[in-house]
Design a protein around this motif. Structure first.
Motif, PDB file in Angstrom:
ATOM      1  N   PHE A 248     -17.880 -40.674 -33.237  1.00  0.00           N
ATOM      2  CA  PHE A 248     -18.125 -39.364 -32.624  1.00  0.00           C
ATOM      3  C   PHE A 248     -17.213 -39.170 -31.404  1.00  0.00           C
ATOM      4  O   PHE A 248     -16.537 -38.142 -31.259  1.00  0.00           O
ATOM      5  N   TYR A 249     -17.164 -40.181 -30.546  1.00  0.00           N
ATOM      6  CA  TYR A 249     -16.303 -40.113 -29.358  1.00  0.00           C
ATOM      7  C   TYR A 249     -14.827 -39.989 -29.761  1.00  0.00           C
ATOM      8  O   TYR A 249     -14.063 -39.250 -29.152  1.00  0.00           O
ATOM      9  N   ARG A 250     -14.460 -40.737 -30.781  1.00  0.00           N
ATOM     10  CA  ARG A 250     -13.071 -40.715 -31.236  1.00  0.00           C
ATOM     11  C   ARG A 250     -12.680 -39.308 -31.710  1.00  0.00           C
ATOM     12  O   ARG A 250     -11.611 -38.805 -31.401  1.00  0.00           O
ATOM     13  N   HIS A 251     -13.588 -38.706 -32.445  1.00  0.00           N
ATOM     14  CA  HIS A 251     -13.365 -37.365 -32.961  1.00  0.00           C
ATOM     15  C   HIS A 251     -13.226 -36.358 -31.800  1.00  0.00           C
ATOM     16  O   HIS A 251     -12.315 -35.534 -31.785  1.00  0.00           O
ATOM     17  N   GLU A 252     -14.126 -36.472 -30.833  1.00  0.00           N
ATOM     18  CA  GLU A 252     -14.094 -35.585 -29.666  1.00  0.00           C
ATOM     19  C   GLU A 252     -12.785 -35.743 -28.890  1.00  0.00           C
ATOM     20  O   GLU A 252     -12.139 -34.761 -28.531  1.00  0.00           O
ATOM     21  N   LEU A 253     -12.420 -36.987 -28.642  1.00  0.00           N
ATOM     22  CA  LEU A 253     -11.230 -37.266 -27.834  1.00  0.00           C
ATOM     23  C   LEU A 253      -9.965 -36.829 -28.569  1.00  0.00           C
ATOM     24  O   LEU A 253      -9.045 -36.266 -27.970  1.00  0.00           O
ATOM     25  N   SER A 254      -9.947 -37.080 -29.867  1.00  0.00           N
ATOM     26  CA  SER A 254      -8.796 -36.712 -30.665  1.00  0.00           C
ATOM     27  C   SER A 254      -8.583 -35.189 -30.644  1.00  0.00           C
ATOM     28  O   SER A 254      -7.450 -34.712 -30.489  1.00  0.00           O
ATOM     29  N   ASN A 255      -9.657 -34.441 -30.771  1.00  0.00           N
ATOM     30  CA  ASN A 255      -9.563 -32.978 -30.682  1.00  0.00           C
ATOM     31  C   ASN A 255      -9.000 -32.538 -29.340  1.00  0.00           C
ATOM     32  O   ASN A 255      -8.145 -31.658 -29.256  1.00  0.00           O
ATOM     33  N   GLN A 256      -9.524 -33.160 -28.284  1.00  0.00           N
ATOM     34  CA  GLN A 256      -9.105 -32.817 -26.925  1.00  0.00           C
ATOM     35  C   GLN A 256      -7.620 -33.113 -26.722  1.00  0.00           C
ATOM     36  O   GLN A 256      -6.888 -32.291 -26.173  1.00  0.00           O
TER      37      GLN A 256
END
Ligand SMILES: [Zn+2]
Length: 235
Positions: free
Chosen positions: A125-133
């Motif tokens: 979940f964090y990876r997905h969020e950070l990648s989007n950012q």
């Protein structure tokens, strides 16, 4: 090496200045010293910084640790610098984390899911969020700075917020940044991109930082102040 009651690990390296790191999670002390520096000079330099070292150690002791997390309902978890309350919902289906309202994270897992797997779901979940950012920021900053990395990736790192291999133009961003205010991710990204212009942390590097991101010092402060921070994030 011992200084008073403090135990530290000493590394001699081909570097110019002595460097002290207090490492998470338990405040282990690492001293990197120039090869030619005498033991006495090292001790004196360390003694001068004992108040700072003690303060770092106290902070680590106070902070909730990621490894202490049990992924049960009611627990606090961070996303983009905000605190969320966790609600664990067991049901049959795919595992996921969903942001619900302004202060709740819902973790959906199958009944009986082990701690390790819950942690894995969270990291994804964090990876997905950070990648989007990062994707959102990258276009803007590549244009401003005029350099494009060949590779940019996300991983968990213990002592660095970001790293840049200037020869291969490879940038790594620490997964933990998804827990910090978004301004921190932007700062780290810009810092690593600036390394494509200047490899070292010298005056030239600082000039670029001041030019591209005049608020970088405040952002660094914010990063070091927030929970779970490292005392030393890049060198
Ligand atoms: Zn750097």
């Amino acid at each position: 090496m011992h200084v008073g009651s403090l135990e530290m690990h000493l590394n001699r390296k081909p570097i110019k200045n002595l460097h002290i790191s207090v490492l998470p999670p338990d405040g282990k002390i690492r001293v990197s010293a120039p090869e030619k520096m005498t033991d006495n000079a090292i001790r004196m330099a360390v003694i001068k910084r004992i108040p700072w070292i003690k303060k770092q150690k106290e902070e680590f002791a106070r902070q909730p640790r990621q490894s202490d997390r049990k992924f049960v309902s009611g627990e606090n978890h961070y996303l983009w610098g905000r605190r969320y309350r966790l609600e664990v919902i067991e049901r049959r289906g795919s595992h996921e984390v969903i942001v619900s309202g302004s202060n709740k994270l819902k973790l959906y897992v199958n009944p009986g899911t082990k701690l390790k797997n819950k942690e894995r779901v969270f990291n994804e979940f964090y990876r997905h969020e950070l990648s989007n950012q990062i994707n959102k920021l990258l276009t803007k900053w590549v244009k401003k700075i005029g350099k494009t990395p060949d590779f940019i990736g996300i991983k968990k790192m213990k002592t660095k917020w970001g790293s840049c291999n200037t020869q291969d133009k490879r940038i790594w961003i620490n997964l933990e940044l998804a827990k910090k205010a978004p301004e921190c991710t932007e700062y780290i990204l810009v810092h690593e991109l600036v390394h494509l212009l200047e490899r070292k942390h010298n005056e030239n590097f600082m000039r670029y930082m001041d030019k591209f991101m005049p608020t970088w010092r405040e952002r660094r402060e914010l990063l070091n102040k927030s929970p779970l921070s490292f005392s030393d994030w890049h060198y």
